[in-house]
Write a protein that holds these residues in place. Structure first.
Motif: not given
Lengths: 270, 267
Positions: B33-37
């Motif tokens: 969720v962090i890296i995708g953002t």
């Protein structure tokens, strides 16, 4: 363990900072199947080793000693390093057996508590919040999680010094307290997961029931029984499936994908 | 939308950085969720990256590489999924459907990276014999290469050569498959939740699962609200267990030292 520091203190705050920082940065970077975190632990201890053992053969001996198998939760390893440093400072090379006992005795219990709190529970609680907000396009949860992770890193930086100064007693009491925290956090995590079942699984029933002249949308019928009935059944179904022999999470993912395609193709789900 | 070369380079770096940062400072923690953002920001469409990452996140809640086990690499999946969701114009669901197999296949490269580091471990051991401290430091930091490259190289290759393949998929993908994958995107979080419930002592805490479900399903309480009630319940439980353990200490005296050796937890 109380009167450990009879010998002159040679480890300075500078050394503790060095060890803390090295443990954060290098503990897992050389992780390997043979000795797991051993090179990371060794690299973190190296400045202290070079200071404590001035004879070359002793230094080599202890360097090899710290290259033996080691593995724990990275966030907890600092506690072990601190105790190790205090022991070696007072006992020197004679403390080799004691050091190995401390390392192997603590790494398992600390990994148990650490993996549960840092990995499973914080990951569940803040991951749920971040993902719940994220699927709706709101990045607040992502930022919140990063702040929590950053605080964890700051806390982790101080563990080496804390356990070096306060010794085994503090480690034991920390572990007791962590057990109580684990229980409380598990409860919180499971509450959040309960809400997650109701909010992030999307199942739309496209089928409708026709009886004579009346057509009733399938989704409405289900909603009258219980809101979010299908997500509950789905989670319960996969939970049971995962309990079966020879079932892996990868297989479960593939099964759900195939079932989704079939249910879409026959017009049951949309 | 066409991907620019500087974006490919930046995303390749993100894959390298993502895994190494996870092993070091652990702030982005390699979480999809962090890296995708971040991947979404690089591509100029943060929301798509966020949605792709968040859905993949639900597949691996609370799951980590405990004891060195390899897990599906949805962090790398979230980068690739985000990019193709945006460049193909097919939306987040298409990206998720691509990211899942990518994440599952990447497990093999995780194993390769963990295996490759035995090489640097051996070099460190040799350097110890020679008391070559520079070589020790060098070989320690070189450990970042197997980790980083095992993610960066596949991402680079997929971004360079993948778009033709993705175009081909979109051109020939029948509606039943495309729609089915979209349905799967909605159902897959259930798998992640079920895996997590297998991890947690769910049977002992089933009443709290029901409380959480009730609050969200019937009262439509948002997640943070549910977390507040969960926190209140957690504090009550913590205080009660604190009172109990004090009694135990009073009875047992101070026998903490022995049970350190045979702790009840296994890694």
């Amino acid at each position: 363990m109380e009167n450990l520091k009879i010998n002159q203190q040679v480890i300075t705050d500078e050394d503790i900072k060095k060890v803390s920082w090295r443990w954060i940065m290098a503990s897992q970077i050389t992780w390997n199947y043979e000795k797991m975190m051993a090179p990371g632990y060794f690299y973190a201890m190296l400045p202290v080793l070079r200071k404590l053992y001035t004879k070359e053969d002793e230094l080599k001996d202890m360097m090899h000693n710290h290259l033996q198998f080691f593995n724990t939760t990275p966030h907890m390893g600092g506690f072990i390093l601190g105790i190790d440093m205090a022991t070696e400072e007072s006992e020197g090379i004679k403390g080799k057996e004691a050091v190995n006992g401390i390392k192997t005795g603590l790494m398992g219990p600390f990994a148990g508590v650490g993996d549960t709190i840092v990995g499973v529970l914080i990951g569940t609680i803040f991951g749920s919040i971040a993902a719940y907000m994220g699927v709706n396009g709101n990045p607040t949860g992502v930022v919140l999680w990063m702040v929590v992770q950053a605080l964890l890193m700051v806390g982790r930086y101080f563990t080496v010094g804390m356990s070096y100064k306060q010794g085994m007693k503090m480690v034991t009491s920390t572990r007791d307290r962590l057990n109580a925290i684990t229980q409380a956090a598990t409860l919180l995590g499971i509450t959040v997961v309960g809400a997650l079942i109701a909010s992030v699984i999307r199942v739309n029933v496209a089928a409708s029931f026709v009886s004579g002249e009346v057509t009733v949308a399938g989704q409405d019928v289900l909603d009258q029984i219980m809101p979010k009935l299908l997500p509950v059944l789905l989670v319960a179904g996969v939970y049971t499936l995962l309990g079966k022999k020879n079932m892996t999470s990868t297989k479960a993912i593939l099964i759900v994908m195939v079932v989704s395609i079939i249910l879409y193709a026959i017009g049951f789900l949309a | 939308m066409q991907i620019q070369f500087w974006q490919i380079l930046l995303l390749t770096f993100l894959a390298f950085f993502g895994i190494c940062e996870n092993l070091m400072t652990n702030i982005c923690a390699g979480q999809p969720v962090i890296i995708g953002t971040i991947a979404g920001i690089i591509m100029g469409d943060m929301t798509t990256g966020l949605v792709v990452g968040a859905t993949l996140q639900l597949l691996m809640l609370g799951i980590g590489t405990y004891g060195g086990a390899s897990i599906p690499d949805y962090m790398t999946g979230s980068i690739v999924g985000t990019v193709f969701a945006i460049t193909s114009g097919q939306g987040a669901e298409f990206g998720i459907a691509l990211a899942v197999p990518v994440g599952l296949l990447m497990v093999q490269l995780d194993i390769l990276a963990r295996f490759s580091n035995v090489f640097f471990q051996n070099r460190i051991e040799k350097a110890v014999d020679k008391l070559d401290f520079k070589a020790i430091a060098r070989n320690t930091w070189m450990g970042a290469l197997p980790w980083g490259l095992s993610r960066a190289i596949p991402v680079f290759l997929m971004l360079i050569f993948g778009s033709d393949l993705v175009d081909l998929i979109i051109k020939y993908l029948p509606d039943w498959l495309m729609g089915g994958l979209s349905v799967a995107g909605g159902l897959l979080p259930a798998v992640g939740i079920a895996i997590l419930l297998r991890y947690l002592p769910t049977k002992d805490y089933i009443s709290y699962l029901m409380i959480g479900f009730f609050l969200a399903a019937y009262l439509a309480v948002p997640m943070v609200g549910v977390a507040i009630i969960g926190l209140a319940l957690a504090i009550i439980s913590f205080k009660q267990s604190g009172a109990q353990s004090q009694n135990v200490v009073a009875v047992n005296g101070n026998s903490g030292q022995e049970d350190l050796v045979d702790g009840e937890f296994e890694d």
